[in-house]
Scaffold this motif. Structure first.
Motif, mmCIF file in Angstrom:
data_model
loop_
_atom_site.group_PDB
_atom_site.id
_atom_site.type_symbol
_atom_site.label_atom_id
_atom_site.label_comp_id
_atom_site.label_asym_id
_atom_site.label_seq_id
_atom_site.Cartn_x
_atom_site.Cartn_y
_atom_site.Cartn_z
ATOM 1 N N MET A 1 0.821 -1.192 0.000
ATOM 2 C CA MET A 1 0.000 0.000 0.000
ATOM 3 C C MET A 1 0.868 1.259 0.000
ATOM 4 S SD MET A 1 -3.051 0.992 -0.041
ATOM 5 C CE MET A 1 -4.209 2.199 0.440
ATOM 6 N N ASN A 2 1.919 1.247 0.818
ATOM 7 C CA ASN A 2 2.801 2.407 0.882
ATOM 8 C C ASN A 2 3.502 2.645 -0.454
ATOM 9 O OD1 ASN A 2 3.986 4.611 2.067
ATOM 10 N ND2 ASN A 2 5.674 3.438 2.940
ATOM 11 N N LYS A 3 3.833 1.551 -1.140
ATOM 12 C CA LYS A 3 4.474 1.692 -2.450
ATOM 13 C C LYS A 3 3.486 2.287 -3.457
ATOM 14 C CE LYS A 3 7.256 -0.769 -5.784
ATOM 15 N NZ LYS A 3 7.898 -1.993 -6.176
ATOM 16 N N PHE A 4 2.232 1.857 -3.395
ATOM 17 C CA PHE A 4 1.217 2.415 -4.284
ATOM 18 C C PHE A 4 1.079 3.918 -4.065
ATOM 19 C CE2 PHE A 4 -3.166 3.845 -4.835
ATOM 20 C CZ PHE A 4 -3.346 3.579 -6.183
ATOM 21 N N ILE A 5 1.044 4.310 -2.798
ATOM 22 C CA ILE A 5 0.886 5.731 -2.479
ATOM 23 C C ILE A 5 2.090 6.526 -2.955
ATOM 24 C CG2 ILE A 5 0.779 7.371 -0.548
ATOM 25 C CD1 ILE A 5 -1.028 5.362 0.876
ATOM 26 N N SER A 6 3.281 6.055 -2.671
ATOM 27 C CA SER A 6 4.466 6.815 -3.073
ATOM 28 C C SER A 6 4.641 6.851 -4.594
ATOM 29 C CB SER A 6 5.718 6.249 -2.402
ATOM 30 O OG SER A 6 5.940 4.919 -2.821
ATOM 31 N N ARG A 7 4.143 5.867 -5.300
ATOM 32 C CA ARG A 7 4.255 5.849 -6.763
ATOM 33 C C ARG A 7 3.234 6.773 -7.435
ATOM 34 N NH1 ARG A 7 7.463 4.204 -10.052
ATOM 35 N NH2 ARG A 7 5.934 3.401 -11.500
ATOM 36 N N ASN A 8 2.252 7.231 -6.689
ATOM 37 C CA ASN A 8 1.217 8.072 -7.278
ATOM 38 C C ASN A 8 1.219 9.506 -6.758
ATOM 39 O OD1 ASN A 8 -0.168 6.245 -9.134
ATOM 40 N ND2 ASN A 8 -0.479 5.050 -7.280
ATOM 41 N N PHE A 9 2.313 9.895 -6.139
ATOM 42 C CA PHE A 9 2.539 11.278 -5.738
ATOM 43 C C PHE A 9 3.785 11.770 -6.459
ATOM 44 C CE2 PHE A 9 -0.151 10.238 -2.114
ATOM 45 C CZ PHE A 9 -0.844 11.418 -1.922
ATOM 46 N N PRO A 10 3.937 13.070 -6.604
ATOM 47 C CA PRO A 10 5.175 13.580 -7.207
ATOM 48 C C PRO A 10 6.385 13.179 -6.363
ATOM 49 C CG PRO A 10 3.499 15.297 -7.164
ATOM 50 C CD PRO A 10 2.967 14.136 -6.369
ATOM 51 N N PRO A 11 7.527 12.944 -6.996
ATOM 52 C CA PRO A 11 8.734 12.577 -6.238
ATOM 53 C C PRO A 11 9.102 13.686 -5.245
ATOM 54 C CG PRO A 11 9.090 12.304 -8.597
ATOM 55 C CD PRO A 11 7.772 12.971 -8.432
ATOM 56 N N GLY A 12 9.350 13.306 -4.003
ATOM 57 C CA GLY A 12 9.726 14.253 -2.969
ATOM 58 C C GLY A 12 8.552 14.963 -2.318
ATOM 59 N N TYR A 13 7.350 14.625 -2.712
ATOM 60 C CA TYR A 13 6.143 15.274 -2.180
ATOM 61 C C TYR A 13 5.823 14.711 -0.810
ATOM 62 C CZ TYR A 13 1.492 17.402 -2.518
ATOM 63 O OH TYR A 13 0.380 18.173 -2.333
ATOM 64 N N SER A 14 5.391 15.561 0.109
ATOM 65 C CA SER A 14 5.028 15.124 1.455
ATOM 66 C C SER A 14 3.600 14.560 1.438
ATOM 67 C CB SER A 14 5.133 16.297 2.428
ATOM 68 O OG SER A 14 4.729 15.884 3.711
ATOM 69 N N HIS A 15 3.491 13.304 1.019
ATOM 70 C CA HIS A 15 2.160 12.724 0.873
ATOM 71 C C HIS A 15 1.470 12.457 2.209
ATOM 72 C CE1 HIS A 15 4.847 9.195 0.978
ATOM 73 N NE2 HIS A 15 3.837 8.582 1.566
ATOM 74 N N LYS A 16 2.230 12.278 3.268
ATOM 75 C CA LYS A 16 1.604 12.023 4.574
ATOM 76 C C LYS A 16 0.794 13.223 5.035
ATOM 77 C CE LYS A 16 5.014 8.653 5.926
ATOM 78 N NZ LYS A 16 6.166 8.343 6.761
ATOM 79 N N LYS A 17 1.319 14.421 4.829
ATOM 80 C CA LYS A 17 0.583 15.627 5.223
ATOM 81 C C LYS A 17 -0.692 15.776 4.405
ATOM 82 C CE LYS A 17 4.517 18.351 6.781
ATOM 83 N NZ LYS A 17 5.348 19.540 6.537
ATOM 84 N N GLU A 18 -0.601 15.458 3.128
ATOM 85 C CA GLU A 18 -1.784 15.581 2.273
ATOM 86 C C GLU A 18 -2.854 14.565 2.653
ATOM 87 O OE1 GLU A 18 -2.582 14.754 -2.293
ATOM 88 O OE2 GLU A 18 -1.442 16.589 -1.929
ATOM 89 N N ILE A 19 -2.446 13.358 2.966
ATOM 90 C CA ILE A 19 -3.412 12.329 3.365
ATOM 91 C C ILE A 19 -4.065 12.705 4.690
ATOM 92 C CG2 ILE A 19 -3.634 9.921 4.098
ATOM 93 C CD1 ILE A 19 -1.574 9.245 1.900
ATOM 94 N N VAL A 20 -3.284 13.219 5.628
ATOM 95 C CA VAL A 20 -3.850 13.664 6.910
ATOM 96 C C VAL A 20 -4.821 14.820 6.676
ATOM 97 C CG1 VAL A 20 -3.295 14.786 9.109
ATOM 98 C CG2 VAL A 20 -1.945 12.833 8.333
ATOM 99 N N ALA A 21 -4.452 15.780 5.837
ATOM 100 C CA ALA A 21 -5.339 16.906 5.532
ATOM 101 C C ALA A 21 -6.624 16.411 4.870
ATOM 102 C CB ALA A 21 -4.632 17.907 4.634
ATOM 103 N N PHE A 22 -6.503 15.437 3.965
ATOM 104 C CA PHE A 22 -7.691 14.873 3.331
ATOM 105 C C PHE A 22 -8.588 14.201 4.356
ATOM 106 C CE2 PHE A 22 -9.744 11.015 1.757
ATOM 107 C CZ PHE A 22 -10.669 11.590 0.908
#
Length: 168
Positions: A1-22
């Motif tokens: 799951m973590n690989k799926f998430i990191s592969r679908n965000f821009p490289p270097g993007y703070s996806h954890k903050k965006e998911i928490v905000a969502f």
């Protein structure tokens, strides 16, 4: 799951903050929709009764407002949030490629030209899909609550059909 998430965000993007905000916005929107429906529903249901001393007696001449009247606020709010989240997140992902490290140059060198679009669209589509799916589930749950808790003598006929007529 973590690989799926990191592969679908821009490289270097703070996806954890965006998911928490969502998740925070999702919980806030869903909670406000549920609260608004329940408040309006039980207020309207209370108006079906007449007080005689300490007793509350159902007035069978009164009719409960249509289900669509209770649904309009919440359902449209969820659909609007789906659209807003989709556009906002998509633009944020795209603009991030032009941010400090200029990842856009990395994306242009990749042999798969659709990688940029995938990283800009997949997660916004998932977020929007979650809001739309929630809207459908809430529609069904609210309809069940409306039909089961409203006294049969006070129900107007064809409630389900009125939903579809209001969509058109």
């Amino acid at each position: 799951m973590n690989k799926f998430i990191s592969r679908n965000f821009p490289p270097g993007y703070s996806h954890k903050k965006e998911i928490v905000a969502f998740l925070v916005s999702y919980i806030f929107v869903v909670a406000s929709v549920v609260w608004a429906f329940l408040y309006r529903f039980f207020d309207a249901k209370q108006r079906l009764y007449t007080r005689f001393g300490i007793d509350m007696i159902l007035d069978v001449d009164k009719v409960m407002p249509d289900f669509v009247d209770f649904l309009s606020y919440g359902f449209s709010m969820l659909l609007h949030f789906a659209l807003i989240v989709f556009i906002f997140v998509m633009v944020a992902h795209y603009l991030f490629f032009y941010h400090e490290s200029k990842n856009i140059y990395l994306m242009r060198r990749l042999p798969n030209g659709s990688e940029l679009y995938k990283r800009c669209l997949i997660m916004p589509l998932i977020f929007a899909f979650i809001f739309i799916l929630t809207a459908i589930i809430i529609l069904l749950i609210f309809y069940f609550i409306y039909m089961k808790l409203t006294p049969a003598a006070c129900l107007a006929p064809n409630q389900w059909e009125k939903i579809w007529r209001s969509i058109k």
